[in-house]
Design an enzyme around this catalytic site. Sequence first.
Site, PDB file in Angstrom:
ATOM      1  N   CYS A  99       0.859  -1.074   0.096  1.00  0.00           N
ATOM      2  CA  CYS A  99      -0.193  -0.081  -0.115  1.00  0.00           C
ATOM      3  C   CYS A  99       0.781   1.311   0.337  1.00  0.00           C
ATOM      4  O   CYS A  99       1.689   1.480   0.566  1.00  0.00           O
ATOM      5  CB  CYS A  99      -1.111   0.208   1.320  1.00  0.00           C
ATOM      6  SG  CYS A  99      -1.610  -1.857   0.870  1.00  0.00           S
ATOM      7  N   CYS A 139      -9.221   0.635  19.994  1.00  0.00           N
ATOM      8  CA  CYS A 139      -9.311   0.255  18.068  1.00  0.00           C
ATOM      9  C   CYS A 139      -7.786  -0.674  18.411  1.00  0.00           C
ATOM     10  O   CYS A 139      -6.960   0.355  18.523  1.00  0.00           O
ATOM     11  CB  CYS A 139      -9.265   1.460  17.642  1.00  0.00           C
ATOM     12  SG  CYS A 139     -10.179   2.480  17.135  1.00  0.00           S
TER      13      CYS A 139
END
Length: 360
Positions: A99, A139
Site C-alpha cells: 500500500c 481500536c
Amino acid sequence: MSTTDAATPETLPPVSTDSDVAINAKPMAEPGFYDSLASSVLAGETISREDALAIINASDLDVPAIMAAGFRIRQKHFGRTVQLYFLMNAKSGLCPEDCSYCSQSKVSNAPVPKYNILQRDRLMEAAKLAHERGAKTYCLVISARGPNEREMNAVESIVPEIKAKYDLDICASLGLLDREQADRLFAAGVDRINHNLNTSENYYGHICSTHTYEDRKQTLENVRDAGMEMCSGGIIGMGESHDDIVQMAFDLKELGVHSIPLNILNAIDGTPLEGTQAMSPNDCLKALAMFRFVNPDREIRIAGGREIHLRHMQPMGLYVANSLFVGDYLTTKGQPPQADYDMIRDMGFDITTNIEPVAR
C-alpha cells in the site's frame, strides 16, 4: 503532528501564499442550494452523485453554507455529541503488502518501529489509557495482510479482559479476514471490525497491487455476515479524482457501514506517496460534508491527517463529523488530548460514551 510553543510577534512567519491555501474562487452556488439538498436528505431522500460532486467541487466561498447545511443533518442524527476513539498499534511494520500510503508496508523506507503483536500487559495499559481519555472505543490494530493464528489467539484472549475491566467497545483492524475468522472474533466479543476501502475501485490499482478492492469488500461482507458492525472509510488526497472520492462515499453507503473514518493523506517521507501535495482545509471540509450528505445517519470520524490539513479549521469539521481519534495515530503523532477536549468544549459539543452494544 505535534504542536509547538506559540510564536511571539517577532517570530511569526509571513502569511503563506502556497497553493494549498489559495482560495478556490469559482462562482458561488445559488442561495439556498445546499440547504435544499439538506432538506431532501432530512426527508429521507438520497442525493444524486451529481449533487455530491457539486459539493466537493464547490467554490471555497460556499464552505460556510455547505457546513451549515451539513450540520442540520448531523444535528438530527447525533445532536451535539462527539464520540472519541483510541488507536493502539498492537503490531508495527513487518507488513507484506505494498500500500503506497503506508509507512509500515514492504515498499516503505520510513523509519517506523517494527515489532510483533504486543504482550498482554502493554495492551491492557493502552486500554487503561483509552478509558482515562474518555474514549468509548478501543481500536486494536495490527500491520498484516491478515492475522495469523498466534495473532487471532492473542486478540481472542485479550478482548474479554479489556471489556470486563474497562467497559470499552472493541474495534479490531487486522487486515483481510475470512468468514471463520470473523465468526471467531464476534464470539470473542469484538464489536466492530475496521477495514477501509481506502479509495474507489477505479483508483485502487494505483495505490496497491498485492490485494484488490474486491478483497477488501469481501472482508467487510464477512464481518457483516458474522454479526459485527463494519467500520470502513478511506484516505483522500492520494492523487485520486473528485469522482473517486464520491464513488467511495456511495460504495460505503451501499455496503451499509456503521462508522466511516475519513483520513487525509499524511505523505510520510519514505513512502511511495512522499511529497504528494497537501489538500487545502477547504477541500477537506467539502469532502467531509459530502460524506455526511451521502451517509446522513452514519458515524463520520475525522481521522489521520486532520491536524496537518485542517489546521486551525479543525473545529469546523465537527459541524459534519461526529467523532475523532484522541491522541496519536499508528506511526504519527496527533495533537495533545487536551487540545481535542478544549476544541469540543469550545464548539459547545459534548463527549458521549453512549453507543448501543452489538446484539449477541
